[in-house]
Enzyme design. Structure first.
Site, PDB file in Angstrom:
ATOM      1  N   LYS A  35       0.903  -1.175  -0.130  1.00 44.81           N
ATOM      2  CA  LYS A  35       0.031   0.138   0.042  1.00 44.81           C
ATOM      3  C   LYS A  35       0.842   1.172   0.024  1.00 44.81           C
ATOM      4  O   LYS A  35       2.188   1.100   0.573  1.00 44.81           O
ATOM      5  CB  LYS A  35      -0.793   0.036   1.211  1.00 44.81           C
ATOM      6  CG  LYS A  35      -2.148   0.854   0.978  1.00 44.81           C
ATOM      7  CD  LYS A  35      -3.269   0.191   0.293  1.00 44.81           C
ATOM      8  CE  LYS A  35      -4.614   0.867   0.272  1.00 44.81           C
ATOM      9  NZ  LYS A  35      -5.552   0.289  -0.496  1.00 44.81           N
TER      10      LYS A  35
ATOM     11  N   GLY B  35     -18.886   6.752   5.482  1.00 47.83           N
ATOM     12  CA  GLY B  35     -18.083   7.046   4.251  1.00 47.83           C
ATOM     13  C   GLY B  35     -18.948   6.809   2.803  1.00 47.83           C
ATOM     14  O   GLY B  35     -19.156   5.999   2.378  1.00 47.83           O
TER      15      GLY B  35
ATOM     16  N   GLY C  99     -17.758   8.121  -0.127  1.00 43.56           N
ATOM     17  CA  GLY C  99     -16.942   8.783  -1.239  1.00 43.56           C
ATOM     18  C   GLY C  99     -17.099   7.965  -2.485  1.00 43.56           C
ATOM     19  O   GLY C  99     -18.247   7.622  -3.215  1.00 43.56           O
TER      20      GLY C  99
ATOM     21  N   VAL D   2     -16.641   4.796  -3.470  1.00 46.73           N
ATOM     22  CA  VAL D   2     -17.279   3.466  -3.318  1.00 46.73           C
ATOM     23  C   VAL D   2     -18.670   3.592  -2.555  1.00 46.73           C
ATOM     24  O   VAL D   2     -19.746   3.083  -3.100  1.00 46.73           O
ATOM     25  CB  VAL D   2     -16.484   2.379  -2.600  1.00 46.73           C
ATOM     26  CG1 VAL D   2     -17.319   1.235  -2.275  1.00 46.73           C
ATOM     27  CG2 VAL D   2     -15.255   2.043  -3.307  1.00 46.73           C
TER      28      VAL D   2
ATOM     29  N   HIS E 113     -20.951   6.407  -2.191  1.00 49.00           N
ATOM     30  CA  HIS E 113     -21.972   6.676  -2.787  1.00 49.00           C
ATOM     31  C   HIS E 113     -22.496   5.770  -3.813  1.00 49.00           C
ATOM     32  O   HIS E 113     -23.878   5.934  -4.053  1.00 49.00           O
ATOM     33  CB  HIS E 113     -21.700   7.973  -3.604  1.00 49.00           C
ATOM     34  CG  HIS E 113     -21.206   8.157  -4.861  1.00 49.00           C
ATOM     35  ND1 HIS E 113     -19.923   7.940  -5.091  1.00 49.00           N
ATOM     36  CD2 HIS E 113     -21.736   8.156  -5.977  1.00 49.00           C
ATOM     37  CE1 HIS E 113     -19.731   7.843  -6.479  1.00 49.00           C
ATOM     38  NE2 HIS E 113     -20.985   8.201  -6.999  1.00 49.00           N
TER      39      HIS E 113
END
Length: 222
Positions: free
Chosen positions: A89, A189, A191, A193, A195
């Site tokens: 990552k 959250g 964002g 993904v 929404h």
């Protein structure tokens, strides 16, 4: 707080948390303002794969803690998916709405390239397929590019659908049916993904409650 980007020697203060990682690279490019960390947890199954998160961390230590945890999770995620890939990552420290620019992304790409294929990067929070196109101008080890440049495009589309199907499977396991109509679902959250996930949940009649640190993100799904 340790200023890891200001040190002229290797900082060993987070040694305990890094002990199980194969490699942790601190990336700094003064000209573009890049400050990034790439963490490779394990490459036993293959080169490390994991996205690049662009986020305004409160401190460098917070960024380091996040990338160490995320890279470890990616190793298990890739293994569980049966992929010949290890876990890695990266995080770029900054506000993507203000700080992101082509020079910074290309500088980051050069650091990815310097790892010689031990780490493949992709999109994550704060980065998009268009950003990966810029990173790929400096690196061969980039996935998640735009369709116009031979990539699969926005990965959040499939991610959201996968989460939705996972929810349906969990509901079926508990209640004997995957039906979501009338069930209350919380989405933390909304964002890239989140929404899309809300759209999938609303369509079959689920009652959805959302929250996000960004008011703009919340307004977009109301």
């Amino acid at each position: 707080m340790t200023d890891v980007f200001g040190l002229s020697h290797k900082d060993t203060s987070p040694a305990n948390s890094q002990a199980r990682h194969e490699q942790v690279v601190f990336c700094s490019d003064e000209r573009s303002g890049l400050r990034a960390i790439i963490a490779i947890y394990n490459t036993a199954l293959g080169p490390a794969l994991g996205g690049t998160r662009f986020y305004p961390y409160d401190s460098e230590q917070a960024a380091l803690a996040d990338v160490l945890n995320l890279s470890r999770a990616m190793a298990y995620k890739n293994a569980l998916a049966g992929l010949d890939l290890g876990g890695g990552k990266a995080v770029i420290i900054g506000d993507p709405a203000i700080d992101k620019n082509e020079a910074m992304l290309r500088a980051y790409g050069r650091f990815v390239q310097s790892l010689g294929g031990r780490y493949f990067t992709a999109c994550d929070v704060g980065t998009y397929s268009e950003d990966m196109d810029l990173v790929a101008r400096e690196s061969s080890y980039v996935t998640g590019r735009t369709q116009a440049n031979g990539g699969a495009g926005d990965s959040s589309i499939l991610t959201a659908y996968g989460v939705f199907q996972g929810m349906r499977a969990a509901v079926e396991h508990v209640h004997g049916t995957p039906e979501l109509r009338g069930r209350r679902v919380g989405v933390e959250g909304v964002g890239k993904v989140g929404h899309r996930l809300v759209d999938h949940l609303v369509e079959p009649g689920a009652e959805v409650v959302v929250c996000d640190v960004s008011e703009r993100a919340v307004d977009r799904v109301l």
